[in-house]
Write an enzyme that holds these catalytic residues in place. Sequence first.
Site, PDB file in Angstrom:
ATOM      1  N   CYS A  24      13.309  12.045   5.146  1.00 28.19           N
ATOM      2  CA  CYS A  24      13.548  11.615   6.533  1.00 28.19           C
ATOM      3  C   CYS A  24      14.992  11.868   6.955  1.00 28.19           C
ATOM      4  O   CYS A  24      15.285  11.968   8.136  1.00 28.19           O
ATOM      5  CB  CYS A  24      13.197  10.143   6.685  1.00 28.19           C
ATOM      6  SG  CYS A  24      14.059   9.102   5.478  1.00 28.19           S
ATOM      7  N   GLU A  45      10.945   1.550   9.445  1.00 28.03           N
ATOM      8  CA  GLU A  45      11.830   2.690   9.156  1.00 28.03           C
ATOM      9  C   GLU A  45      11.021   3.943   9.441  1.00 28.03           C
ATOM     10  O   GLU A  45      10.059   4.246   8.729  1.00 28.03           O
ATOM     11  CB  GLU A  45      12.257   2.679   7.693  1.00 28.03           C
ATOM     12  CG  GLU A  45      13.122   1.495   7.349  1.00 28.03           C
ATOM     13  CD  GLU A  45      13.841   1.665   6.029  1.00 28.03           C
ATOM     14  OE1 GLU A  45      13.554   2.628   5.295  1.00 28.03           O
ATOM     15  OE2 GLU A  45      14.697   0.837   5.738  1.00 28.03           O
ATOM     16  N   GLU A  97       9.819  16.062  15.017  1.00 28.01           N
ATOM     17  CA  GLU A  97      10.028  16.081  13.563  1.00 28.01           C
ATOM     18  C   GLU A  97       9.031  17.046  12.910  1.00 28.01           C
ATOM     19  O   GLU A  97       7.824  16.922  13.106  1.00 28.01           O
ATOM     20  CB  GLU A  97       9.829  14.672  13.000  1.00 28.01           C
ATOM     21  CG  GLU A  97      10.190  14.582  11.534  1.00 28.01           C
ATOM     22  CD  GLU A  97       9.926  13.197  10.941  1.00 28.01           C
ATOM     23  OE1 GLU A  97       8.859  12.616  11.229  1.00 28.01           O
ATOM     24  OE2 GLU A  97      10.778  12.718  10.179  1.00 28.01           O
ATOM     25  N   LYS A 153       0.840  -1.196   0.000  1.00 28.85           N
ATOM     26  CA  LYS A 153       0.000   0.000   0.000  1.00 28.85           C
ATOM     27  C   LYS A 153       0.879   1.251   0.000  1.00 28.85           C
ATOM     28  O   LYS A 153       1.573   1.529   0.971  1.00 28.85           O
ATOM     29  CB  LYS A 153      -0.917   0.048   1.226  1.00 28.85           C
ATOM     30  CG  LYS A 153      -1.991   1.130   1.069  1.00 28.85           C
ATOM     31  CD  LYS A 153      -2.674   1.515   2.355  1.00 28.85           C
ATOM     32  CE  LYS A 153      -1.960   2.584   3.111  1.00 28.85           C
ATOM     33  NZ  LYS A 153      -1.895   3.904   2.429  1.00 28.85           N
TER      34      LYS A 153
HETATM   35  P1  NDP Z   1       2.657   7.914   7.938  1.00 30.27           P
HETATM   36  O1  NDP Z   1       3.181   7.141   9.077  1.00 30.27           O
HETATM   37  O2  NDP Z   1       1.533   8.821   8.160  1.00 30.27           O
HETATM   38  O3  NDP Z   1       2.209   6.944   6.765  1.00 30.27           O
HETATM   39  C1  NDP Z   1       3.066   5.981   6.175  1.00 30.27           C
HETATM   40  C2  NDP Z   1       2.214   4.918   5.497  1.00 30.27           C
HETATM   41  O4  NDP Z   1       1.510   4.185   6.480  1.00 30.27           O
HETATM   42  C3  NDP Z   1       1.153   5.497   4.578  1.00 30.27           C
HETATM   43  O5  NDP Z   1       0.954   4.637   3.484  1.00 30.27           O
HETATM   44  C4  NDP Z   1      -0.056   5.513   5.489  1.00 30.27           C
HETATM   45  O6  NDP Z   1      -1.261   5.566   4.801  1.00 30.27           O
HETATM   46  C5  NDP Z   1       0.126   4.204   6.215  1.00 30.27           C
HETATM   47  N1  NDP Z   1      -0.607   4.080   7.471  1.00 30.27           N
HETATM   48  C6  NDP Z   1      -1.082   5.052   8.298  1.00 30.27           C
HETATM   49  N2  NDP Z   1      -1.732   4.500   9.366  1.00 30.27           N
HETATM   50  C7  NDP Z   1      -1.640   3.148   9.213  1.00 30.27           C
HETATM   51  C8  NDP Z   1      -2.103   2.031   9.972  1.00 30.27           C
HETATM   52  N3  NDP Z   1      -2.782   2.169  11.123  1.00 30.27           N
HETATM   53  N4  NDP Z   1      -1.843   0.793   9.522  1.00 30.27           N
HETATM   54  C9  NDP Z   1      -1.143   0.618   8.392  1.00 30.27           C
HETATM   55  N5  NDP Z   1      -0.706   1.630   7.611  1.00 30.27           N
HETATM   56  C10 NDP Z   1      -0.927   2.880   8.020  1.00 30.27           C
HETATM   57  O7  NDP Z   1       3.926   8.674   7.318  1.00 30.27           O
HETATM   58  P2  NDP Z   1       3.902   9.753   6.168  1.00 30.27           P
HETATM   59  O8  NDP Z   1       3.304   9.166   4.940  1.00 30.27           O
HETATM   60  O9  NDP Z   1       3.367  11.020   6.734  1.00 30.27           O
HETATM   61  O10 NDP Z   1       5.471   9.903   5.881  1.00 30.27           O
HETATM   62  C11 NDP Z   1       6.306  10.749   6.542  1.00 30.27           C
HETATM   63  C12 NDP Z   1       7.056  10.023   7.655  1.00 30.27           C
HETATM   64  O11 NDP Z   1       7.826   8.973   7.105  1.00 30.27           O
HETATM   65  C13 NDP Z   1       8.050  10.925   8.354  1.00 30.27           C
HETATM   66  O12 NDP Z   1       7.969  10.711   9.739  1.00 30.27           O
HETATM   67  C14 NDP Z   1       9.390  10.452   7.832  1.00 30.27           C
HETATM   68  O13 NDP Z   1      10.474  10.714   8.678  1.00 30.27           O
HETATM   69  C15 NDP Z   1       9.135   9.001   7.655  1.00 30.27           C
HETATM   70  N6  NDP Z   1      10.092   8.435   6.725  1.00 30.27           N
HETATM   71  C16 NDP Z   1      11.067   7.599   7.197  1.00 30.27           C
HETATM   72  C17 NDP Z   1      12.031   7.097   6.347  1.00 30.27           C
HETATM   73  C18 NDP Z   1      13.085   6.168   6.816  1.00 30.27           C
HETATM   74  O14 NDP Z   1      13.764   5.594   5.976  1.00 30.27           O
HETATM   75  N7  NDP Z   1      13.280   5.986   8.106  1.00 30.27           N
HETATM   76  C19 NDP Z   1      12.043   7.468   4.923  1.00 30.27           C
HETATM   77  C20 NDP Z   1      10.973   8.354   4.545  1.00 30.27           C
HETATM   78  C21 NDP Z   1      10.033   8.812   5.432  1.00 30.27           C
HETATM   79  P3  NDP Z   1      -1.980   7.023   4.640  1.00 30.27           P
HETATM   80  O15 NDP Z   1      -1.086   7.808   3.763  1.00 30.27           O
HETATM   81  O16 NDP Z   1      -3.262   6.695   4.051  1.00 30.27           O
HETATM   82  O17 NDP Z   1      -2.088   7.586   6.032  1.00 30.27           O
END
Ligand code: NDP
Length: 480
Positions: free
Chosen positions: A282, A248, A384, A173
């Site tokens: 990130c 991650e 963050e 997803k």
């Molecule tokens: P989110 O945690 O909001 O979402 C990440 C993914 O998880 C999306 O596809 C989201 O769907 C989905 N999701 C949300 N809630 C659930 C749930 N309960 N169960 C399963 N899936 C769920 O992150 P963001 O998309 O806002 O991304 C930004 C974040 O990602 C920042 O904190 C950044 O630091 C981190 N990041 C970390 C990286 C790393 O390598 N460590 C690299 C890049 C980003 P939906 O969009 O529909 O909410």
Amino acid sequence: MFKVLNYINGELIEPKAGSFLENYNPAEGKPYSLVPDSDAEDVQHAVDAASLAFPAWSAMPVEKRSAILQKIADLIDRDLDQLALAESIDQGKPVKLAKVVDIPRASANMRFFATGAIHFSSEAHITGQEAINYTTRTPVGVVGCISPWNLPLYLFTWKIAPALAAGCTVVAKPSELTPMTAFLFSKLCMEAGLPNGVLNIVHGLGPKAGQAIIEHPNIVAISFTGGTITGKKIAATAAPMFKKLSLELGGKNPNIIFADCDFEQALHTSIQSSFSNQGEICLCGSRIFVERSMYNRFVEEFVLRTKKLTVGDPNDEQTKVGALVSEAHMKKVLGYIELAKQEGGTILTGGKQVKLNGRCADGYFVEPTVITDLDAFCRTNQEEIFGPVVTIMPFDTEDEVIGYANSTGYGLSATLWTENLKCAHRVAAQLKSGIIWVNCWLFRDLRTPFGGMKQSGVGREGGWEALRFFTEAKNVCIKI
Ligand code: NDP
């Protein structure tokens, strides 16, 4: 309006309930397509398809699997311009950036794991003269891959490529905010001849479609990239089900500048590590610490160069800072700038929403923002923000700056600028971060393990670690 479709069992289909969400172009502040609002029924369909496909895919000779994945990489390269444009429209980033970073790195992910799997070897040990142990690694089964919106295709492929190369089948997803490149990717999979059901892409909301993936009993491993709070929720669901978990998560990365650094290099790269992709990486260095003897000079130059960054239409070649991904995210970033003021911060440049003309008049643009006069432990310096906002602070000693750097709950990455090799080794050894760049930023060698410490993640991805994650080890011990 154009409809993004789910990719399940080799077909592009609407969600079973027929519901769709609006997909916004953040540079225009307007919806431009519809994305499936999938639910547990769609996830069930995808899991059924992945379960059916697993025996043949996992048993396929690795060279054949590899060839299909490499073909997908070739098709990504062929469609670079189209994919870069789609990524920019979904996410707000400059098209130019997507062309040189996101899309080439997506095909590199596919190619790296496709070829890596061919060279994957297992171990054998002779135990004294009494026994031979050999270890086999077999693909773990149907896995769930969930990716965020900031580097959509790059992080999507970072999750699925090792899973597919290892012989797993996948239910994935992408973020519902940025679905378009994953949709185009599903067409490339069909063109490359990926067997039906090997990869299934279910679009929709995290708490609905995402949660259904995490909860599904037949999904045995979860690879997730996203925010730390979401990571906690995922772990709370998946851990009691004994699923393999790789998380991650977020970062609040220090960028430490010693006075003996190459000033021009440190300055130039710090502008990039602060504001690339609107600060929505990130690994961006959002807390800059500068040794006091150089502090005034650095701040003055840094602010001058920040003011020169063009905030504008992502399609424009001159644009350095595009739109933030959504209105909600823009409000969050602006909220943090207000918080910084309340906490006593001085805004040296930026701080406001940018109103552009023409097609971008309603877009979500924020000025690159530089803040000083905050202490290292205030909320602005601990949480963050994930936008084009950096703080700068002076320091006097190595111990002091190491304390500041390690003071947050995060531990994703850090950057160090010094010409003193001993200092670089000493400080790098004490920083609690998964990756530390010395005199550079964002270099990635896919063979190295990647991942955060503390609340920035659990498990390491990249290189053999990622291929191993998607396998199960079994040891056979034979008495001789
Ligand atoms: P989110 O945690 O909001 O979402 C990440 C993914 O998880 C999306 O596809 C989201 O769907 C989905 N999701 C949300 N809630 C659930 C749930 N309960 N169960 C399963 N899936 C769920 O992150 P963001 O998309 O806002 O991304 C930004 C974040 O990602 C920042 O904190 C950044 O630091 C981190 N990041 C970390 C990286 C790393 O390598 N460590 C690299 C890049 C980003 P939906 O969009 O529909 O909410």
